[in-house]
Design an enzyme around this catalytic site. Structure first.
Site, mmCIF file in Angstrom:
data_model
loop_
_atom_site.group_PDB
_atom_site.id
_atom_site.type_symbol
_atom_site.label_atom_id
_atom_site.label_comp_id
_atom_site.label_asym_id
_atom_site.label_seq_id
_atom_site.Cartn_x
_atom_site.Cartn_y
_atom_site.Cartn_z
ATOM 1 N N CYS A 2 0.815 -1.222 0.000
ATOM 2 C CA CYS A 2 0.000 0.000 0.000
ATOM 3 C C CYS A 2 0.850 1.274 0.000
ATOM 4 O O CYS A 2 0.316 2.368 -0.170
ATOM 5 C CB CYS A 2 -0.947 -0.003 1.189
ATOM 6 S SG CYS A 2 -2.123 -1.364 1.078
ATOM 7 N N HIS A 16 -3.223 7.039 2.871
ATOM 8 C CA HIS A 16 -3.628 5.735 2.347
ATOM 9 C C HIS A 16 -4.956 5.344 3.005
ATOM 10 O O HIS A 16 -5.171 5.597 4.190
ATOM 11 C CB HIS A 16 -2.545 4.701 2.643
ATOM 12 C CG HIS A 16 -3.001 3.320 2.311
ATOM 13 N ND1 HIS A 16 -3.459 2.974 1.060
ATOM 14 C CD2 HIS A 16 -3.104 2.192 3.078
ATOM 15 C CE1 HIS A 16 -3.809 1.708 1.065
ATOM 16 N NE2 HIS A 16 -3.609 1.214 2.277
ATOM 17 N N ASN A 19 -10.082 -0.135 0.192
ATOM 18 C CA ASN A 19 -8.613 -0.073 0.101
ATOM 19 C C ASN A 19 -8.199 -0.581 -1.280
ATOM 20 O O ASN A 19 -8.278 -1.778 -1.557
ATOM 21 C CB ASN A 19 -7.998 -0.930 1.210
ATOM 22 C CG ASN A 19 -6.479 -0.873 1.209
ATOM 23 O OD1 ASN A 19 -5.860 -0.354 0.275
ATOM 24 N ND2 ASN A 19 -5.878 -1.410 2.251
HETATM 25 N N1 COA Z 1 -18.101 -8.676 9.710
HETATM 26 C C1 COA Z 1 -18.481 -8.921 10.986
HETATM 27 N N2 COA Z 1 -17.624 -9.244 11.953
HETATM 28 C C2 COA Z 1 -16.314 -9.317 11.624
HETATM 29 C C3 COA Z 1 -15.852 -9.090 10.326
HETATM 30 C C4 COA Z 1 -16.814 -8.773 9.342
HETATM 31 N N3 COA Z 1 -16.480 -8.517 8.066
HETATM 32 N N4 COA Z 1 -14.521 -9.232 10.308
HETATM 33 C C5 COA Z 1 -14.141 -9.544 11.558
HETATM 34 N N5 COA Z 1 -15.242 -9.614 12.366
HETATM 35 C C6 COA Z 1 -15.286 -9.921 13.777
HETATM 36 C C7 COA Z 1 -14.126 -10.748 14.255
HETATM 37 O O1 COA Z 1 -14.323 -12.107 13.992
HETATM 38 C C8 COA Z 1 -14.112 -10.445 15.728
HETATM 39 O O2 COA Z 1 -15.076 -11.223 16.351
HETATM 40 P P1 COA Z 1 -14.779 -11.873 17.794
HETATM 41 O O3 COA Z 1 -14.569 -10.699 18.703
HETATM 42 O O4 COA Z 1 -16.022 -12.650 18.054
HETATM 43 O O5 COA Z 1 -13.554 -12.691 17.609
HETATM 44 C C9 COA Z 1 -14.581 -8.998 15.785
HETATM 45 O O6 COA Z 1 -15.221 -8.733 14.525
HETATM 46 C C10 COA Z 1 -13.465 -8.007 15.982
HETATM 47 O O7 COA Z 1 -12.384 -8.346 15.106
HETATM 48 P P2 COA Z 1 -11.083 -7.503 15.051
HETATM 49 O O8 COA Z 1 -10.173 -8.068 14.018
HETATM 50 O O9 COA Z 1 -10.548 -7.311 16.436
HETATM 51 O O10 COA Z 1 -11.708 -6.117 14.542
HETATM 52 P P3 COA Z 1 -10.978 -4.769 14.343
HETATM 53 O O11 COA Z 1 -11.693 -3.726 15.058
HETATM 54 O O12 COA Z 1 -9.500 -4.891 14.503
HETATM 55 O O13 COA Z 1 -11.249 -4.519 12.783
HETATM 56 C C11 COA Z 1 -10.097 -4.658 10.683
HETATM 57 C C12 COA Z 1 -10.766 -5.426 11.818
HETATM 58 C C13 COA Z 1 -9.522 -5.668 9.710
HETATM 59 C C14 COA Z 1 -11.134 -3.796 10.025
HETATM 60 C C15 COA Z 1 -8.962 -3.792 11.256
HETATM 61 O O14 COA Z 1 -8.156 -4.546 12.085
HETATM 62 C C16 COA Z 1 -8.107 -3.165 10.211
HETATM 63 O O15 COA Z 1 -8.517 -2.283 9.511
HETATM 64 N N6 COA Z 1 -6.831 -3.574 10.178
HETATM 65 C C17 COA Z 1 -5.799 -2.907 9.415
HETATM 66 C C18 COA Z 1 -5.888 -3.062 7.960
HETATM 67 C C19 COA Z 1 -4.737 -2.293 7.386
HETATM 68 O O16 COA Z 1 -4.390 -1.237 7.827
HETATM 69 N N7 COA Z 1 -4.069 -2.796 6.417
HETATM 70 C C20 COA Z 1 -2.919 -2.036 6.005
HETATM 71 C C21 COA Z 1 -2.259 -2.642 4.940
HETATM 72 S S1 COA Z 1 -3.090 -2.281 3.495
#
Ligand code: COA
Length: 339
Positions: A120, A261, A291
């Site tokens: 990214c 980004h 993204n």
């Molecule tokens: N829909 C519903 N629930 C979802 C889900 C979806 N699409 N994806 C994950 N969950 C759930 C998980 O299973 C978890 O459930 P649990 O608590 O029962 O285990 C819960 O939501 C929380 O998951 P978590 O991963 O802790 O959520 P988060 O707040 O960290 O958000 C992302 C997840 C991926 C959106 C976030 O971590 C993110 O944006 N990460 C960075 C991505 C990034 O910057 N990439 C950079 C390189 S390009």
């Protein structure tokens, strides 16, 4: 610490172009494919829909169209392009490079080029690479394209990752700036390979070539530990945003536009907050495009330069990115002309 630039002439962004696939994949449609909800996706990420390229077309299909759009807007013929850099992690194929395919298809008969892989951060890395060629006096017209077909490496059964990405291409033309106090002023860039375990593709490279087993184990997709990547992204993207301002004796209030980004709206807000840049100055397209990896920042630029014509001569623009590697960086631009 990077060395302060000793610049004979500066490079600037003289044109912008983009390509967006027509097909929209909305959160509501994803609700039918996986166990998710529009409400979860919007509140956790800020994404409402993303574009998806028709299967079989490949990266160069988008990159070529963004490049043509950019060159036509500049009134520059493809024959006048010296170099083509395509930032991508989803090339048409391992080789030849997507840059070669773009060179052929747009008819850039004098150009050479290459692909640049920095996840990214690809656009930011490619932009500063292009600027060096122009600043050195070696070349006058470098085409930089950020283009990714993320749908080709996304596992649409993995709900934590598949909601996050979309397909698109953005392109800019880099030329010598007519005035030396304007253009691409400075950059800060970093990488840290200790990020590999948290964000990578497990198979398909030389360490683990494709096999029946890798396909069966779904190892040809983006593997991301979201929460881990989130934490590092917030810190590092904010740090380089603050650092580029400090290095150039600027504060958030001097900045007209932050082009971050677009990985997660919460990361964008945290980064803007740390840099003292209010959200009115932050360009956001994650709601519409999700993204798009190497395309997010040129798409942001397209919005403010081409669509809204909000950028004026002398405006400071800061571009900041974080991605796989880990890689991260920021670029300071002082815009040369009114649009
Ligand atoms: N829909 C519903 N629930 C979802 C889900 C979806 N699409 N994806 C994950 N969950 C759930 C998980 O299973 C978890 O459930 P649990 O608590 O029962 O285990 C819960 O939501 C929380 O998951 P978590 O991963 O802790 O959520 P988060 O707040 O960290 O958000 C992302 C997840 C991926 C959106 C976030 O971590 C993110 O944006 N990460 C960075 C991505 C990034 O910057 N990439 C950079 C390189 S390009």
């Amino acid at each position: 610490m990077e060395m302060q630039q000793k610049t004979l002439r500066r490079a600037h962004i003289s044109s912008v172009g983009r390509f967006l696939p027509e097909k929209r994949l909305t959160n509501k449609e994803l609700e039918k494919m996986i166990d998710t909800s529009d409400e979860w996706i919007v509140t956790r990420t800020g994404i409402r829909e993303r574009r998806i390229l028709e299967p079989g077309l490949g990266n160069s299909y988008m990159a070529v169209r963004a490049a043509r759009d950019c060159l036509e807007r500049a009134g520059v013929a493809p024959e006048a392009v010296d170099t083509i850099i395509v930032a991508t992690v989803t090339p048409d194929m391992f080789f030849p490079s997507t840059a070669c395919l773009v060179q052929r298809d747009i008819g850039a008969i004098k150009a050479w080029g290459f692909d640049l892989s920095a996840g990214c951060s690809g656009f930011v890395f490619a932009l500063t690479t292009a600027a060096q060629f122009v600043e050195s006096g070696r070349y006058d017209r470098v085409l930089v394209i950020g283009s990714d077909v993320m749908s080709s490496i996304i596992d649409y059964t993995d709900r934590a990752t598949c909601v996050l990405f979309g397909d698109a291409a953005g392109a800019v033309l880099i030329e010598p700036c007519p005035e030396n106090d304007f253009g691409i002023i400075d950059f800060v860039q970093r990488c840290d390979g200790s990020g590999e375990p948290h964000l990578h593709m497990k198979a398909g490279g030389s360490r683990k070539p494709a096999s029946m087993e890798t396909v069966k184990n779904r190892e040809h997709y983006v593997y991301q530990e979201g929460a881990q990547v989130f934490k590092v992204a917030v810190t590092q993207m904010a740090d380089v945003t603050v650092e580029i301002l400090r290095k150039n004796n600027l504060t958030g209030s001097d900045v007209s536009f932050l082009l971050p980004h677009q990985a997660n709206l919460r990361i964008i807000k945290a980064c803007a907050d740390r840099a003292g840049i209010p959200m009115e100055k932050v360009v956001v397209n994650i709601d519409r495009f999700a993204n798009t990896t190497a395309a997010t920042i040129p798409l942001c630029l397209y919005d403010i330069v081409v669509e809204d014509k909000r950028v004026k001569k002398g405006d400071y623009l800061v571009m900041s990115a974080f991605g796989a590697g880990y890689t991260w960086g920021s670029v300071l631009v002082r815009w040369w002309e009114d649009w």
